[in-house]
Design an enzyme around this catalytic site. Structure first.
Site, PDB file in Angstrom:
ATOM      1  N   HIS A 254       0.865  -1.181   0.000  1.00 42.29           N
ATOM      2  CA  HIS A 254       0.000   0.000   0.000  1.00 42.29           C
ATOM      3  C   HIS A 254       0.898   1.227   0.000  1.00 42.29           C
ATOM      4  O   HIS A 254       1.649   1.456   0.945  1.00 42.29           O
ATOM      5  CB  HIS A 254      -0.928   0.016   1.223  1.00 42.29           C
ATOM      6  N   CYS A 255       0.820   2.007  -1.060  1.00 42.31           N
ATOM      7  CA  CYS A 255       1.689   3.175  -1.215  1.00 42.31           C
ATOM      8  C   CYS A 255       0.957   4.419  -0.718  1.00 42.31           C
ATOM      9  O   CYS A 255      -0.089   4.792  -1.249  1.00 42.31           O
ATOM     10  CB  CYS A 255       2.096   3.339  -2.682  1.00 42.31           C
TER      11      CYS A 255
END
Length: 403
Positions: A254-255
């Site tokens: 998850h960026c």
């Protein structure tokens, strides 16, 4: 004397701040009983529960809505505001002299890292990092047009090149935000039937595996696990994101910089976005340094630029160069890790799980994590990555998906 408990408010009580309360208390501004207990502990000097006021502030922020007739109700996310105020202010203060520049440019990354770990620990989505990235890009481009271009050291072709690079970066970011590819119940049922038919065949080839983004040995059965949160049977290499609250196909990570997961549908576009940003950033930094320090080489000018603090405009540009270098360095590290992971056919999620379970090993100063599960060699790994299935790509992008 025992304090009397706070009684629930009457429906027509105008003094209550709660409003309509359902069973999950989702429509209330606050829990009056909790707030009453918190105030009493505060007056007594007793330690308060850490989540009482944070939940109150979060709930108040969630209820600040902005109506729009075309795109529906939009929630006002307060985390987008600090970068718009802090970045211009801090950079202009840092340009006053060299000492302030060193202090601010050292403290700013530390504050960002602290905020990242705070939000990462709470597993909550935030627009702070996306706002920071977009506003930093816009502000650097604004200073380039207002401070560097009027000096006459930049040609029209160079301005067009820098502008094109920025536009391509934004377009690639929009395509990355279209979605990582979530596990869906209907498509999953079709995938299970297809997988069972494939397992009955003994002539399973590597080309089929590469097209579907799954690498396994000949005749080996796919191992499908049920997600304990979504209660969906997810395909191999899929993972559940606790921040997005959904299972992602071939989940990488998850960026926070794009406020979205990186998965099967947008992994290639994510790497392309990083590459475009890095090329544009390096090009813009070189143009600015050649303009304010024409007698120095690029690497020398970053450390030694005589007279750069004699004028405030050149000092501001020099400070923004160092700010851009810090951001570019962080994204360059992320880009290198992504290239290494693709070359080894391992996702960031798989690498972290392997290290936690002590089934993987680090190499080359920890940059490479070998799991030994999916790697087929450098060339075949890249062929798989560039040709993996994109059937589960997200739907067309709308305005609300950008956040």
């Amino acid at each position: 004397m025992k304090r009397e408990r706070f009684k629930p408010p009457e429906p027509d009580d105008p003094l209550c701040c709660c409003g309509d309360i359902d069973q999950q208390r989702e429509y209330c501004c606050c829990d009056c009983e909790e707030l009453d207990d918190a105030c009493e502990r505060l007056l007594r000097g007793e330690p308060d529960k850490p989540d009482v006021f944070s939940r109150f502030i979060s709930r108040m922020a969630d209820r600040l809505g902005v109506s729009c007739c075309t795109v529906g109700p939009l929630r006002l996310e307060l985390s987008v505001l600090p970068p718009m105020v802090l970045i211009p202010g801090l950079l202009r203060v840092a340009a006053i002299n060299c000492l302030l520049g060193v202090i601010i440019l050292t403290a700013l990354p530390l504050l960002v890292l602290w905020y990242y770990y705070m939000t990462h620990r709470r597993k909550r989505r935030t627009l702070f990092f996306l706002s920071l990235a977009l506003f930093s890009l816009a502000y650097m481009y604004y200073l380039f047009l207002t401070e560097i271009v009027p000096r006459g050291d930049v040609t029209h072709l160079q301005v067009v090149t820098a502008t094109t690079g920025m536009m391509l970066t934004l377009i690639s970011l929009v395509r990355t935000k279209q979605g990582p590819g979530f596990v869906k119940s209907q498509s999953l049922a079709l995938g299970i039937n297809s997988s069972l038919a494939t397992n009955r065949s003994t002539n399973l080839t590597l080309d089929t595996d590469l097209r579907n983004g799954v690498s396994h040995l000949k005749g080996e059965k796919d191992v499908k696990k049920k997600c304990p949160v979504c209660q969906l049977v997810r395909p191999p290499r899929a993972g559940h994101c606790r921040i997005c609250g959904a299972c992602v196909l071939r989940m990488d990570h998850h960026c926070v910089w794009i406020n979205s997961c990186v998965g099967q549908a947008n992994h290639r576009q994510f790497i392309l976005t990083l590459l475009l940003f890095l090329l544009t950033s390096f090009y813009g930094i070189s143009l600015v340094l050649r303009s304010i320090c024409p007698k120095q080489s690029l690497f020398t000018a970053m450390l030694y630029c005589p007279g750069v603090y004699n004028q405030y405009s050149t000092a501001l540009c020099f400070t923004c160069v160092w700010y851009s270098v810090i951001i570019t360095g962080g994204l360059l590290h992320l880009f290198i890790l992504q290239i290494i992971n693709v070359s080894c056919n391992v996702t960031e999620r798989e690498a972290q799980i392997a290290l936690r379970n002590k089934t993987g090993r680090r190499r080359f100063c920890g940059l490479v994590v070998e799991t030994g599960d999916h790697s087929r060699g450098f060339l075949q790994n890249w062929i798989q990555f560039l040709t993996m299935n994109m059937d589960e790509i997200g739907s067309s992008l709308n305005l609300t998906d950008m956040v």
